[in-house]
Design a protein around this motif. Sequence first.
Motif: not given
Length: 184
Positions: A42-45, A59-61, A74-75, A171-172
């Motif tokens: 996933t992208p890390v934001s 932090t969200v993925s 969408l978050i 992130y994996w």
Amino acid sequence: MVAARHNRHSTPPRPAESPRGNSRDRTISAASFRKAMAHVATPVSVVTTVSAGSAFGTTVSAFLSLSMQPPMVLISLDAGSNLLAALKPGSPLGVNVLGEGQGSIARHFATKSKDKFEGIVWQPEAGAPRLPDLHVWIAGRVAEITPAGDHMLVLVNVEETDAGRGSPLTYWSGVFGTHYGDKN
């Protein structure tokens, strides 16, 4: 014995009649689900806002493009998130999609620290904190907040974007990394 024939006008079997059974009858453990999801890159934001004069971020993925017309993302935020508590429809929201080498920022905003912006360089943009050296910046306003299990889905009307610096932080399997794609 005559074999049953299926024609295009027959009624398909109901889910409970399928050989696999009704999915609502099966449950998986939280550990099993977490392990499976850890195998999805996933992208890390870092999602940010300003409310009542204070900056909030986490932090969200779980972030994705939702609609092209109108532009929306969408978050997914934990229902107990301090950032979520600062949001309501109309709130400004920034999505700081992190780039290669920004794992320490991701870890910093993933903590339960009271003031996550202490010692962090940022600038206000479109009403939300923007971090430096991002892979992508997306800013907008909260359109809707909807419950989803132990999280809340935040639908955001996108008003501003800035794309394309370097490679994204991903992130994996419990590790930060990056993706170098073939751009041909």
